[in-house]
Every structure is written in C-alpha cells, then in structure tokens.
Scaffold this motif. Structure first.
Motif, short mmCIF file in Angstrom:
data_model
loop_
_atom_site.label_atom_id
_atom_site.label_comp_id
_atom_site.label_asym_id
_atom_site.label_seq_id
_atom_site.Cartn_x
_atom_site.Cartn_y
_atom_site.Cartn_z
N THR A 7 0.86 -1.19 0.00
CA THR A 7 0.00 0.00 0.00
C THR A 7 0.89 1.23 0.00
O THR A 7 2.09 1.14 0.21
CB THR A 7 -0.89 0.08 1.25
N LYS A 8 0.26 2.35 -0.24
CA LYS A 8 1.00 3.61 -0.24
C LYS A 8 1.65 3.87 1.11
O LYS A 8 2.63 4.58 1.20
CB LYS A 8 0.04 4.77 -0.56
N TYR A 9 1.06 3.32 2.16
CA TYR A 9 1.56 3.61 3.49
C TYR A 9 2.40 2.48 4.06
O TYR A 9 2.75 2.50 5.23
CB TYR A 9 0.40 3.90 4.43
N PHE B 73 4.93 9.98 -3.60
CA PHE B 73 3.72 10.39 -4.31
C PHE B 73 3.33 11.78 -3.85
O PHE B 73 3.82 12.26 -2.82
CB PHE B 73 2.57 9.39 -4.08
N ILE B 75 1.20 14.85 -2.41
CA ILE B 75 0.12 15.12 -1.47
C ILE B 75 -0.50 16.49 -1.72
O ILE B 75 -1.56 16.80 -1.22
CB ILE B 75 0.58 15.01 0.01
N GLU B 92 -5.91 13.70 -3.54
CA GLU B 92 -6.66 12.67 -2.83
C GLU B 92 -5.75 11.94 -1.84
O GLU B 92 -6.13 11.70 -0.69
CB GLU B 92 -7.25 11.69 -3.85
N ASP B 93 -4.55 11.63 -2.28
CA ASP B 93 -3.58 10.99 -1.39
C ASP B 93 -3.26 11.87 -0.19
O ASP B 93 -3.12 11.39 0.93
CB ASP B 93 -2.28 10.70 -2.15
N LYS B 96 -6.10 11.82 2.24
CA LYS B 96 -6.13 10.55 2.96
C LYS B 96 -5.06 10.53 4.05
O LYS B 96 -5.31 10.10 5.18
CB LYS B 96 -5.89 9.40 1.98
N LEU B 97 -3.91 11.02 3.68
CA LEU B 97 -2.81 11.01 4.64
C LEU B 97 -3.13 11.83 5.87
O LEU B 97 -2.96 11.35 7.00
CB LEU B 97 -1.53 11.54 3.99
#
Lengths: 125, 125
Positions: A7-9, B73, B75, B92-93, B96-97
């Motif tokens: 995942t991205k995280y 990516f 943010i 969107e990332d 979410k973060l």
DNA sequence: ATACGTTAGGAATTAAGGTTCATATCAGTG
DNA sequence: CACTGATATGAACCTTAATTCCTAACGTAT
C-alpha cells in the motif's frame, strides 16, 4: 505462498518522543538524559556517563546543571579529587526521579505500542 | 479549607511529540506539517498556509518538497499564476494522509492522556 | 502590455546547539 | 610534593536548520 500486500503507506513508521518538563516548559528529563543518569549511576562518574552516551563532558555537565536549576533540588552529588579523580552519584531524589521516569516510560510505551499496532493494521486496508 | 499538597514533582509536566516517518527514519508528518497541510487545504495556497503557521514560505515549500520526495507520491498539487496568483490544494492521497494522521493522533492522544493522568496522580503520593 | 499575487528555487545570512579547547581546582597516591 | 583523573567553566569554533533575500516564471484581470 502469500503475496506481501503493498500500500501507499506500507513504508510508514510511527515515532514518538517523550519527556518530562517543568510547568514552564523547560526540558528536564528525556530518554537521553535518563540514560545518562543511569550510566552515571552505574559507573559513578559524569565523565564515564558522557563517554557512554557519546556526548561531550561539557554538554552532560551543562545539561545536568540546568536540570537541577529547573527542578530546584539536586539529583546528583559530585565530588572532585580523590582516588578515582572524582566521583558522581545520584541522590535519593535523583534515584526516585529516574525510577518514576522508567516506570512511566514503560507504561507509556506499552499503551502507545498497542495503538500504533492497531493503527498500522488499519492502514493496510 | 483544603491545603494544596506540595511534592517535589508537583510542577512536573509530561510532554510528547508524535510524528510519522518513512522506514528510513526521514520525517514526513508531524504536528506542524499536519497543521500546515490543513491550513493549505483550508485557504488554497501554500503562502497562506505558511503565513498562518508563521514559518517562511521558503521553509514550507522546502518541507513539502522533501515530504513528497520521501513518500514517493504527491500530497499537494500546486499551480502558479491565475486569478489568485496561484493555488495549492491537497491531492486525494494528501487528504487521505492527513485524515489518517488526524484519526491516529486523536486516538494516540486519548490513550496517552489517560496514562499521563494516572501517572501524575501517582506522583502525588 | 502591465500589474498582481503566488509558486519556484538558488544563495547568503542568522540562530541555536553541540563540540572542542584551554585552564583551574580538587583529593588521594606513589 | 609532583602526578593523576575527574569535576568546573568560560570561550571559541563548528554544524545544521531556518530565515531572509533575490530573481524568475506563470496566468488572469485590467
């Protein structure tokens, strides 16, 4: 075989730093100082403590001086001269302080690790 | 009337700092950056965000650049020129973060405040 | 086309901490 | 009584991060 889920995280880590301070915000004890005190306690000298912690004697000495100023009571007792050249040991107050810090730190860490694990698990979804 | 009980530790405060990082330890998000992102989100520009956070635009810009490099990516999405002179908004990332961070931070704080209260109570004895 | 406000980013300056350096003091030991 | 090794402390130096300074690019509105 299991595919590692990406995942991205997935490469994110949670960090925290904990310390005690006076009401005015001046730092008193953090992990470094706590370890320094333990090293002093163990080896009987400020110099040994600073060597172990790999900081300059000047800094260790200055830090402790400031801490005691802020606290208003002595946590170490230092003597120069003598057999070993000089000695430093913790006072009763000093021992109590690090004992409190150690206990607290352990509890803090347990509580926090739990919620970090929970959080990281949720991140995977 | 009640006498306020005085102890050696009565003026001690517990502090903590929380942040996310990459696995390599490079800082990504801490409270300052999280607030910066929220300010950007709210006002639509990096400049407004840095003003609110009272840090230099240069620093805010550099911090975000580094964060995105580390994360791998984007943010935020930035555009210069135009009606307002330029705009910046969260991807969107990014949303979410910070959403994850906010939730986590709240949980963390709840858990930690509880054990801090418990600890301070014990210090009084 | 000019003005405006923001993003973009290199370069110089300042600020904050830590390290190094130098010098003194102390008390037990050979 | 010189020697040793630790404490004591100011001062100079170094390192790293942040601020300030500049100059440029960009796109809409006047």
């Amino acid at each position: 075989m299991e595919e590692k889920k990406y995942t991205k995280y997935s490469n994110i880590r949670i960090n925290y730093k904990l310390w005690m301070s006076s009401e005015t915000g001046d730092a008193i004890i953090d992990d470094d100082k706590w370890q320094l005190l333990i090293a002093i306690q163990k080896h009987g000298s400020l110099k040994a403590g600073s060597d172990i912690m790999e900081i300059s004697y000047r800094k260790a000495w200055g830090d402790l001086k400031k801490i005691e100023e802020i606290l208003g009571f002595n946590i170490i007792e230092k003597h120069r001269g003598g057999k070993a050249g000089g000695v430093t040991y913790l006072t009763e107050d000093g021992n109590k302080l690090i004992q409190n810090y150690i206990e607290f730190r352990a509890e803090f860490q347990d509580a926090v690790d739990l919620i970090i694990r929970k959080f990281k698990k949720r991140l995977k979804d």
